[in-house]
Write an enzyme that holds these catalytic residues in place. Structure first.
Site, mmCIF file in Angstrom:
data_model
loop_
_atom_site.group_PDB
_atom_site.id
_atom_site.type_symbol
_atom_site.label_atom_id
_atom_site.label_comp_id
_atom_site.label_asym_id
_atom_site.label_seq_id
_atom_site.Cartn_x
_atom_site.Cartn_y
_atom_site.Cartn_z
ATOM 1 N N PHE A 113 -1.065 -8.567 -5.799
ATOM 2 C CA PHE A 113 -0.944 -8.617 -4.339
ATOM 3 C C PHE A 113 -2.010 -9.573 -3.790
ATOM 4 O O PHE A 113 -3.173 -9.491 -4.180
ATOM 5 C CB PHE A 113 -1.127 -7.212 -3.777
ATOM 6 C CG PHE A 113 -0.786 -7.091 -2.321
ATOM 7 C CD1 PHE A 113 0.533 -6.950 -1.906
ATOM 8 C CD2 PHE A 113 -1.782 -7.119 -1.353
ATOM 9 C CE1 PHE A 113 0.849 -6.833 -0.566
ATOM 10 C CE2 PHE A 113 -1.468 -7.003 -0.005
ATOM 11 C CZ PHE A 113 -0.145 -6.857 0.391
ATOM 12 N N ASP A 184 -5.317 -1.156 -9.639
ATOM 13 C CA ASP A 184 -4.830 -0.922 -8.285
ATOM 14 C C ASP A 184 -3.541 -0.107 -8.399
ATOM 15 O O ASP A 184 -2.563 -0.552 -9.020
ATOM 16 C CB ASP A 184 -4.591 -2.265 -7.577
ATOM 17 C CG ASP A 184 -4.325 -2.075 -6.094
ATOM 18 O OD1 ASP A 184 -3.707 -1.057 -5.728
ATOM 19 O OD2 ASP A 184 -4.729 -2.948 -5.300
ATOM 20 N N TYR A 209 -0.616 5.060 2.459
ATOM 21 C CA TYR A 209 0.477 4.998 3.444
ATOM 22 C C TYR A 209 1.804 4.645 2.808
ATOM 23 O O TYR A 209 2.820 4.631 3.468
ATOM 24 C CB TYR A 209 0.146 4.000 4.570
ATOM 25 C CG TYR A 209 -0.375 2.664 4.090
ATOM 26 C CD1 TYR A 209 0.473 1.693 3.610
ATOM 27 C CD2 TYR A 209 -1.743 2.395 4.099
ATOM 28 C CE1 TYR A 209 -0.008 0.481 3.152
ATOM 29 C CE2 TYR A 209 -2.242 1.183 3.645
ATOM 30 C CZ TYR A 209 -1.368 0.231 3.170
ATOM 31 O OH TYR A 209 -1.858 -0.964 2.709
ATOM 32 N N LYS A 210 1.802 4.344 1.482
ATOM 33 C CA LYS A 210 3.051 3.995 0.802
ATOM 34 C C LYS A 210 3.704 5.287 0.298
ATOM 35 O O LYS A 210 4.147 6.101 1.087
ATOM 36 C CB LYS A 210 2.766 2.979 -0.301
ATOM 37 C CG LYS A 210 2.332 1.623 0.294
ATOM 38 C CD LYS A 210 1.836 0.605 -0.712
ATOM 39 C CE LYS A 210 1.458 -0.688 0.005
ATOM 40 N NZ LYS A 210 0.641 -1.583 -0.801
ATOM 41 N N ARG A 356 13.725 -6.116 -1.392
ATOM 42 C CA ARG A 356 13.012 -5.058 -2.116
ATOM 43 C C ARG A 356 13.455 -3.681 -1.615
ATOM 44 O O ARG A 356 13.544 -3.448 -0.414
ATOM 45 C CB ARG A 356 11.514 -5.260 -1.883
ATOM 46 C CG ARG A 356 10.631 -4.386 -2.713
ATOM 47 C CD ARG A 356 9.192 -4.810 -2.527
ATOM 48 N NE ARG A 356 8.694 -4.441 -1.202
ATOM 49 C CZ ARG A 356 7.416 -4.222 -0.915
ATOM 50 N NH1 ARG A 356 6.494 -4.372 -1.857
ATOM 51 N NH2 ARG A 356 7.025 -3.887 0.299
HETATM 52 C C1 LIG Z 1 -0.266 -2.563 -0.083
HETATM 53 C C2 LIG Z 1 -1.289 -3.232 -0.924
HETATM 54 C C3 LIG Z 1 -2.530 -3.651 -0.402
HETATM 55 C C4 LIG Z 1 -2.823 -3.527 1.067
HETATM 56 O O1 LIG Z 1 -4.190 -3.463 1.306
HETATM 57 P P1 LIG Z 1 -4.729 -2.900 2.703
HETATM 58 O O2 LIG Z 1 -6.168 -3.211 2.703
HETATM 59 O O3 LIG Z 1 -4.424 -1.425 2.735
HETATM 60 O O4 LIG Z 1 -3.976 -3.586 3.805
HETATM 61 C C5 LIG Z 1 -3.463 -4.217 -1.269
HETATM 62 N N1 LIG Z 1 -3.199 -4.353 -2.587
HETATM 63 C C6 LIG Z 1 -2.014 -3.972 -3.122
HETATM 64 C C7 LIG Z 1 -1.771 -4.137 -4.578
HETATM 65 C C8 LIG Z 1 -1.024 -3.422 -2.307
HETATM 66 O O5 LIG Z 1 0.158 -3.091 -2.819
#
Ligand SMILES: *Cc1c(COP(=O)(O)O)cnc(C)c1O
Length: 397
Positions: A113, A184, A209-210, A356
């Site tokens: 990400f 992660d 939040y996911k 997705r």
């Molecule tokens: C959703 C996601 C994020 C989002 O990070 P935030 O700081 O909560 O906005 C970061 N890394 C990964 C791998 C994600 O899937």
């Protein structure tokens, strides 16, 4: 056994919606609504500042962290909550680099990400000690684990394709080469069985939040393996990560263990909502959840491939190599997704061409999965996606 009809009744699901985006923002748990009312009206409204003690606000990061720990195979007292996932990535990476000071390579992959990669780039610049970030394709990560690698930092489930890394195997290879690992779990926690202890992970981070349904902007989590927690000098040395915050000493002294990964004042309202959202997991068997997730995603792939030949599967075909999401590619992916959303089938789009779909057994049924594929077929066969309004890009995709 888990009763998935019972878990579905614990959520508010808007009428006329088939929700295939719980991997991005989980729906509202009914218990969260009541928790929000209670924290606002009773704790904040009536308790005022007394509630830091009387309602236990000050300990919420650790208490909620213990609930997350159960979901990721971490021991109690090894997870704390707060800030956003990007901040937690920064903390874990800074700590890992300091624990391995003679090495210069941060090994990630090209599918990670962007925020995780951006945080690494920013930290490299701030440290200015010659670190480099390597991002080979996901399949080639293992070949890059060598004596120059300080830390292997990966997202277990690829946010675009759902491809699943083998956490235990990569961690073993990393340790053998003298590297630390940061996992992660943004698309793992609440989606698949996770056991950071069995895998030997050094650090794990994730958002809530996911799949954990904590609501937009819900606080992130960080886990540090207990044998490392006391050895870390926090890069973000805030007062609530101090050993005695209310001594108001001028010099920083880290709190014991995971407590030092706290930074500042915790997001109390969001933590209360998250705490209530986590109740559902008390009645979920993760193996049953995984089996149902595989069933739902396999069914969706079969239906879409039979009905929509123009869509190309972007996820691994073997469900054992996927998380709990399925993606398809199409050059008009954005417009197709907007047409789907207009018909109540909510997934999302990831540039450049990925549609997705997330599969969340807590509230999703096989009938909905088939219905979603039928609606997708109708859109493809009639070119219903080809309208000006569906091509207009919104700020959030
Ligand atoms: C959703 C996601 C994020 C989002 O990070 P935030 O700081 O909560 O906005 C970061 N890394 C990964 C791998 C994600 O899937």
């Amino acid at each position: 056994m888990t009763d998935f009809e019972a878990t579905r009744r614990l959520f508010h699901l808007p009428a006329g919606v088939i929700y295939l985006d719980g991997n991005s923002l989980g729906p509202l748990p009914l218990a969260a609504r009541e928790a929000a009312r209670r924290v606002l009206e009773e704790e904040w409204g009536e308790g005022l500042i007394r509630a830091w003690n009387s309602a236990g606000w000050i300990d919420l990061p650790r208490r909620v962290g213990d609930r997350i720990a159960r979901l990721i195979g971490a021991p109690p007292g090894s997870v704390t909550m707060g800030d956003t996932l990007s901040i937690k990535v920064h903390q874990a990476l800074a700590a890992a680099l300091a624990l391995n000071p003679d090495r210069r390579v941060i090994l990630s992959d090209s599918g990670n990400f962007p925020s995780d990669l951006y945080i690494a780039q920013g930290l490299i610049a701030a440290l200015d000690r010659g670190h480099v970030l390597k991002t080979p394709p996901p399949e080639e990560v293992e070949a890059h684990i060598g004596p120059d690698v300080a830390v292997v930092m990966l997202t277990e489930v690829d946010y675009r394709t759902g491809r699943l890394h083998d956490m235990a195997r990569i961690t073993r290879l990393a340790h053998r080469a003298g590297a630390l690992t940061i996992w992660d779990l943004a698309h793992s926690a609440g989606a698949i069985p996770v056991d950071v202890t069995a895998a030997g992970a050094d650090f794990a981070v994730g958002c809530t939040y996911k799949y954990l349904n904590g609501g937009p902007g819900a606080p992130a989590f960080i886990h540090v393996a207990p044998h490392l927690a006391e050895r870390i000098s926090p890069a973000l040395s805030g007062w609530l990560g101090h050993q005695a915050p209310f001594a108001f000493e001028p010099e920083y002294r880290p709190a014991e263990g995971i407590g030092r990964m706290r930074v500042g004042t915790p997001p109390v309202i969001a933590l209360r909502i998250l705490e209530a959202a986590l109740d559902v997991w008390d009645q979920v068997d993760m193996a049953a959840l995984r089996a149902r997730s595989v069933m739902l995603s396999e069914r969706f792939i079969a239906e879409v491939e039979a009905r929509c030949p123009a869509l190309e599967l972007a996820s691994p075909r073997d469900p054992a190599r996927r998380g709990s999401q399925v993606s398809f590619r199409h050059p008009q992916g954005y417009a197709i997704m907007q047409a789907l959303i207009a018909r109540g089938v909510i997934g999302d789009f990831r540039a450049p061409d990925v549609l997705r779909f997330g599969f969340t057994p807590l509230y999703l049924s096989p009938a909905e999965v088939v219905r979603a594929a039928e609606i997708l077929q109708e859109i493809m066969e009639t070119d219903a996606w080809d309208r000006a309004e569906y091509h207009r890009r919104a700020a959030v995709t």
